[in-house]
Design a protein around this motif. Sequence first.
Motif, PDB file in Angstrom:
ATOM      1  N   ARG A  23      67.038  52.869   5.965  1.00  0.00           N
ATOM      2  CA  ARG A  23      66.018  53.082   4.941  1.00  0.00           C
ATOM      3  C   ARG A  23      66.395  52.488   3.576  1.00  0.00           C
ATOM      4  NH1 ARG A  23      61.690  56.707   4.460  1.00  0.00           N
ATOM      5  NH2 ARG A  23      61.006  56.653   2.308  1.00  0.00           N
ATOM      6  N   ASP A  24      67.617  52.721   3.124  1.00  0.00           N
ATOM      7  CA  ASP A  24      67.980  52.268   1.769  1.00  0.00           C
ATOM      8  C   ASP A  24      68.412  50.801   1.718  1.00  0.00           C
ATOM      9  OD1 ASP A  24      67.401  54.760   0.791  1.00  0.00           O
ATOM     10  OD2 ASP A  24      69.449  55.505   1.083  1.00  0.00           O
ATOM     11  N   PRO A  51      64.427  57.824  12.571  1.00  0.00           N
ATOM     12  CA  PRO A  51      64.116  59.142  11.993  1.00  0.00           C
ATOM     13  C   PRO A  51      64.119  59.141  10.463  1.00  0.00           C
ATOM     14  CG  PRO A  51      65.779  59.334  13.728  1.00  0.00           C
ATOM     15  CD  PRO A  51      65.545  57.859  13.513  1.00  0.00           C
ATOM     16  N   ASP A  52      64.853  58.220   9.847  1.00  0.00           N
ATOM     17  CA  ASP A  52      64.878  58.206   8.372  1.00  0.00           C
ATOM     18  C   ASP A  52      63.672  57.469   7.776  1.00  0.00           C
ATOM     19  OD1 ASP A  52      65.335  55.485   8.653  1.00  0.00           O
ATOM     20  OD2 ASP A  52      67.166  55.450   7.461  1.00  0.00           O
ATOM     21  N   GLY A  53      62.766  56.971   8.634  1.00  0.00           N
ATOM     22  CA  GLY A  53      61.537  56.352   8.136  1.00  0.00           C
ATOM     23  C   GLY A  53      61.711  54.918   7.637  1.00  0.00           C
ATOM     24  N   ARG A  60      55.137  49.455   4.000  1.00  0.00           N
ATOM     25  CA  ARG A  60      54.699  49.362   2.588  1.00  0.00           C
ATOM     26  C   ARG A  60      55.004  47.974   2.019  1.00  0.00           C
ATOM     27  NH1 ARG A  60      57.746  53.598   0.349  1.00  0.00           N
ATOM     28  NH2 ARG A  60      57.274  55.003   2.047  1.00  0.00           N
ATOM     29  N   LEU A  61      56.215  47.509   2.316  1.00  0.00           N
ATOM     30  CA  LEU A  61      56.645  46.215   1.783  1.00  0.00           C
ATOM     31  C   LEU A  61      55.797  45.069   2.350  1.00  0.00           C
ATOM     32  CD1 LEU A  61      58.874  45.162  -0.089  1.00  0.00           C
ATOM     33  CD2 LEU A  61      60.333  44.870   1.920  1.00  0.00           C
ATOM     34  N   ARG A  78      57.305  48.511  15.604  1.00  0.00           N
ATOM     35  CA  ARG A  78      57.897  49.860  15.670  1.00  0.00           C
ATOM     36  C   ARG A  78      57.920  50.285  17.135  1.00  0.00           C
ATOM     37  NH1 ARG A  78      54.869  55.118  13.290  1.00  0.00           N
ATOM     38  NH2 ARG A  78      56.386  56.703  13.903  1.00  0.00           N
ATOM     39  N   ARG A  79      59.127  50.360  17.684  1.00  0.00           N
ATOM     40  CA  ARG A  79      59.238  50.698  19.112  1.00  0.00           C
ATOM     41  C   ARG A  79      59.418  52.214  19.249  1.00  0.00           C
ATOM     42  NH1 ARG A  79      63.290  46.865  22.264  1.00  0.00           N
ATOM     43  NH2 ARG A  79      64.851  48.138  21.173  1.00  0.00           N
TER      44      ARG A  79
END
Length: 257
Positions: A23-24, A51-53, A60-61, A78-79
């Motif tokens: 994510r980060d 799980p961390d999205g 969004r990007l 997204r699998r």
Amino acid sequence: MPNPQDSTSYSLVCTILPTFNERDNIKPLIERLLASVPSPYLVLVIDDNSPDGTWEVVERLASSYADFPNQKGVALVRRINEKGLTSAIREGIYQAIHTYKADIVTWMDCDLSMPPEDVFKLVQAIIEQGADVAVGSRWVSGGTDIAHGLMARILSWIINNFAILLLGDKAHDYTSGFIAARAEVLESIPLRGDYGEYCIDFLCQAGRRGYRLIEVPYVCVPRTSGDSKTGINLWDYLSKGRKYVATIVRLWRNKKN
Ligand SMILES: Nc1nc2c(ncn2[C@@H]2O[C@H](COP(=O)(O)OP(=O)(O)OP(=O)(O)O)[C@@H](O)[C@H]2O)c(=O)[nH]1
Ligand SMILES: [Mg+2]
């Protein structure tokens, strides 16, 4: 900064980013990468429903890079029912070549250990120096690894030197995972394996089939966010290392495979 004039001999480069819980890292990675390449260019993220999205950040990007295929684009797969590094890269290669018609495909880790600004150096090795496969390498002059501790570096040294001894020195970083290749090469050599052993297999087969490999040095730097999927403990290293060694021995025994 790469010269857009160089883009005459190909139509589209696609970089595949396999992610699980990055994510980060994913936003700075994509932004740094896309700022350092000419258009058109596609980033294709293959996320295993992290799980961390991570996939939400990518979604969004993607909306802020809306001018693809004329400019730069970001796409997401997204699998939900599948997981695994090699199968994610394999899926990315298929989509890059068949859906997006990319003629050069690259991939890398998404932990920011491989500098995004170095991706186009691999692409240039193909476009300007005639490589079929360009390999980001820690173990040629100008490259190094400041990311890993002594234990991980020693294990990497042993595996790579074992591979060089048995399979030859067309590559010095058989476990690189930082690759660019012509679509034609990727069509003829499907990635095999579960994790990093696919890279040993792919580089060995590419060399044996007479494809031209060029190594491009890079400095592997430490991950600053998220957790490593390999370097959890010694047991994890050894169980992954066992698969790497088995792959080297199989390729050495079976010269055609
Ligand atoms: N899609 C997908 N990506 C994965 C999976 N496992 C790992 N990855 C990604 O593969 C890349 C390599 O994982 P890392 O955590 O950097 O692990 P590593 O490079 O083997 O280990 P380090 O040397 O400690 O960095 C990262 O981009 C991960 O997010 C998976 O099951 N599915
Ligand atoms: Mg990594």
